[in-house]
Design an enzyme around this catalytic site. Sequence first.
Site, mmCIF file in Angstrom:
data_model
loop_
_atom_site.group_PDB
_atom_site.id
_atom_site.type_symbol
_atom_site.label_atom_id
_atom_site.label_comp_id
_atom_site.label_asym_id
_atom_site.label_seq_id
_atom_site.Cartn_x
_atom_site.Cartn_y
_atom_site.Cartn_z
ATOM 1 N N SER A 1 13.450 -43.306 12.375
ATOM 2 C CA SER A 1 13.492 -43.599 10.947
ATOM 3 C C SER A 1 14.660 -44.534 10.662
ATOM 4 O O SER A 1 15.632 -44.589 11.437
ATOM 5 C CB SER A 1 13.675 -42.292 10.164
ATOM 6 O OG SER A 1 13.895 -42.570 8.792
ATOM 7 N N TYR B 1 16.236 -33.653 9.113
ATOM 8 C CA TYR B 1 15.454 -34.848 9.457
ATOM 9 C C TYR B 1 16.372 -35.943 10.007
ATOM 10 O O TYR B 1 16.101 -36.546 11.047
ATOM 11 C CB TYR B 1 14.729 -35.320 8.197
ATOM 12 C CG TYR B 1 13.782 -36.481 8.390
ATOM 13 C CD1 TYR B 1 12.477 -36.277 8.827
ATOM 14 C CD2 TYR B 1 14.184 -37.789 8.110
ATOM 15 C CE1 TYR B 1 11.601 -37.339 8.986
ATOM 16 C CE2 TYR B 1 13.316 -38.853 8.265
ATOM 17 C CZ TYR B 1 12.021 -38.633 8.697
ATOM 18 O OH TYR B 1 11.152 -39.686 8.850
HETATM 19 N N1 LIG Z 1 6.459 -42.253 5.741
HETATM 20 C C1 LIG Z 1 7.678 -42.754 5.858
HETATM 21 O O1 LIG Z 1 8.241 -43.320 4.914
HETATM 22 C C2 LIG Z 1 8.422 -42.619 7.158
HETATM 23 C C3 LIG Z 1 9.647 -43.280 7.292
HETATM 24 C C4 LIG Z 1 10.338 -43.191 8.485
HETATM 25 C C5 LIG Z 1 9.818 -42.453 9.531
HETATM 26 N N2 LIG Z 1 8.634 -41.800 9.377
HETATM 27 C C6 LIG Z 1 8.135 -41.024 10.508
HETATM 28 O O2 LIG Z 1 6.849 -41.493 10.871
HETATM 29 C C7 LIG Z 1 6.097 -40.428 11.435
HETATM 30 C C8 LIG Z 1 4.764 -40.323 10.711
HETATM 31 O O3 LIG Z 1 5.018 -40.120 9.339
HETATM 32 P P1 LIG Z 1 3.881 -40.216 8.230
HETATM 33 O O4 LIG Z 1 4.553 -40.673 7.000
HETATM 34 O O5 LIG Z 1 2.713 -40.932 8.768
HETATM 35 O O6 LIG Z 1 3.572 -38.657 8.051
HETATM 36 P P2 LIG Z 1 2.277 -37.882 7.530
HETATM 37 O O7 LIG Z 1 1.392 -38.762 6.719
HETATM 38 O O8 LIG Z 1 2.786 -36.614 6.950
HETATM 39 O O9 LIG Z 1 1.508 -37.569 8.913
HETATM 40 C C9 LIG Z 1 2.099 -36.722 9.851
HETATM 41 C C10 LIG Z 1 1.179 -36.595 11.051
HETATM 42 O O10 LIG Z 1 1.792 -35.706 11.995
HETATM 43 C C11 LIG Z 1 0.896 -34.642 12.293
HETATM 44 N N3 LIG Z 1 1.716 -33.482 12.622
HETATM 45 C C12 LIG Z 1 2.681 -32.890 11.881
HETATM 46 N N4 LIG Z 1 3.224 -31.864 12.552
HETATM 47 C C13 LIG Z 1 2.589 -31.813 13.750
HETATM 48 C C14 LIG Z 1 2.693 -30.979 14.878
HETATM 49 N N5 LIG Z 1 3.570 -29.963 14.913
HETATM 50 N N6 LIG Z 1 1.893 -31.213 15.943
HETATM 51 C C15 LIG Z 1 0.988 -32.223 15.916
HETATM 52 N N7 LIG Z 1 0.849 -33.055 14.879
HETATM 53 C C16 LIG Z 1 1.630 -32.842 13.810
HETATM 54 C C17 LIG Z 1 0.015 -34.513 11.045
HETATM 55 O O11 LIG Z 1 -1.243 -33.937 11.309
HETATM 56 P P3 LIG Z 1 -1.555 -32.354 11.100
HETATM 57 O O12 LIG Z 1 -0.877 -31.952 9.829
HETATM 58 O O13 LIG Z 1 -3.045 -32.258 11.080
HETATM 59 O O14 LIG Z 1 -0.960 -31.698 12.304
HETATM 60 C C18 LIG Z 1 -0.167 -35.992 10.695
HETATM 61 O O15 LIG Z 1 -1.153 -36.583 11.521
HETATM 62 C C19 LIG Z 1 6.968 -39.187 11.311
HETATM 63 O O16 LIG Z 1 7.656 -38.967 12.520
HETATM 64 C C20 LIG Z 1 7.942 -39.557 10.217
HETATM 65 O O17 LIG Z 1 9.138 -38.851 10.287
HETATM 66 C C21 LIG Z 1 7.922 -41.863 8.211
#
Ligand SMILES: NC(=O)c1ccc[n+]([C@@H]2O[C@H](COP(=O)([O-])OP(=O)(O)OC[C@H]3O[C@@H](n4cnc5c(N)ncnc54)[C@H](OP(=O)(O)O)[C@@H]3O)[C@@H](O)[C@H]2O)c1
Length: 257
Positions: free
Chosen positions: A148, A161
Site C-alpha cells: 500500500s 494495516y
Molecule cells: N482499495 C485500495 O484503495 C487499496 C489501496 C492500497 C492497497 N490495497 C490492497 O489491495 C488488496 C486488494 O484490495 P481491494 O481493495 O481489491 O479489496 P476488496 O475489494 O475488499 O477485495 C479483497 C479480496 O480479498 C479476498 N480475501 C479477503 N480475505 C481473504 C482471505 N483471508 N483469504 C482469501 N481471500 C481473502 C476477498 O474475497 P473473499 O471475501 O471472498 O474472501 C476479495 O477477493 C489488499 O491487499 C489491499 O490491502 C487496496
Amino acid sequence: MAIATTLFDLTGRTILITGASRGIGFAMAKACAEHGARVVLNGRNPDTLAAKVDELAAAGHDAEGEAFDVTDEAAATAALDRVVARHGAIWGLIANAGVQHRVPVLEFPTEDFRRVVETNLTACFVLGREAAKRMVQTGGGSIVNTVSMLGPIARPTVPAYIAAKEGLRALTRAMAVELGGRGVRVNAVAPGYVATEMNTALIENEQFNSWVVGRTPMGRWAQPEELGGAAVYLMSPAGAFVSGHVLSVDGAMSVAV
Ligand SMILES: NC(=O)c1ccc[n+]([C@@H]2O[C@H](COP(=O)([O-])OP(=O)(O)OC[C@H]3O[C@@H](n4cnc5c(N)ncnc54)[C@H](OP(=O)(O)O)[C@@H]3O)[C@@H](O)[C@H]2O)c1
C-alpha cells in the site's frame, strides 16, 4: 527500433492471484489473462469466485478457481500442490488478498491487530515461501505482493494495516535478495486510493472523498483496472531484471506534500 511484441507476453505461464474475486485482485487477474496467462483466482467464497472465473472464461481466457482462506496454511499449500499437479509448474504468485480494520489506535483490539497482520503479512510469507519452493524446482518465477501507499506514510485509525503492509514491503526485499540467485523475482505493487469494495464507506463519505481527490495530484481515485498493467509488467519478460522493487500506482499521492 520496433518494440518486441513478446515483452508483455504471459503465454504458458500459470499465475495464482489471491483475493481475486473482486477489486484489485480480479483486475490484475484479468490483465494477466488478457496477456496470455493461465490465471488461478482465489478468494474464500466459492460461489463468488466461480462467477468471476466464468466471466473470464466467457471472454475466452484460461481461468480457474481455488477457493481457500489465505490464513489457512494447509489449505494454501494444498491449493499450490493442485495447481502444480494440473499444470506442471507455477510461474507467478500475486499475494493480493488483504483486509482492513479501522479503529483509533487507543481502542484497537489486539485480536483485530493479529487478524489483520495474519492476513496481510503472515499469509503472504507462507504463500510466498511455498510458491517459491515450487518455482525453484520448475525454472523460476515471479512473486508480486500487494502492499500500500500506506506504510512509509501513515494516517490515523489503521495501525494494524500500516504495520502489516510495511512489513510486507520489508519481506519483499528480504525474499528478493535471497531468491534472486534461484530464478525467483519478488516485487510489490503499492496502490494509492482505489475505488473498490474495501473503500465503499470512504467513497460515500463526502469529506473523505474530497480529501482523497484534493490530496491526489491526479485528482481522483484509481480504478481497479489501473493496477492491471503493474501486475503484467512484473510478471512478464519486460520485468525480467526487476526484483526487490515497490512499484507505486497512486497518481503521485505518495510524493506530494
Ligand atoms: N482499495 C485500495 O484503495 C487499496 C489501496 C492500497 C492497497 N490495497 C490492497 O489491495 C488488496 C486488494 O484490495 P481491494 O481493495 O481489491 O479489496 P476488496 O475489494 O475488499 O477485495 C479483497 C479480496 O480479498 C479476498 N480475501 C479477503 N480475505 C481473504 C482471505 N483471508 N483469504 C482469501 N481471500 C481473502 C476477498 O474475497 P473473499 O471475501 O471472498 O474472501 C476479495 O477477493 C489488499 O491487499 C489491499 O490491502 C487496496
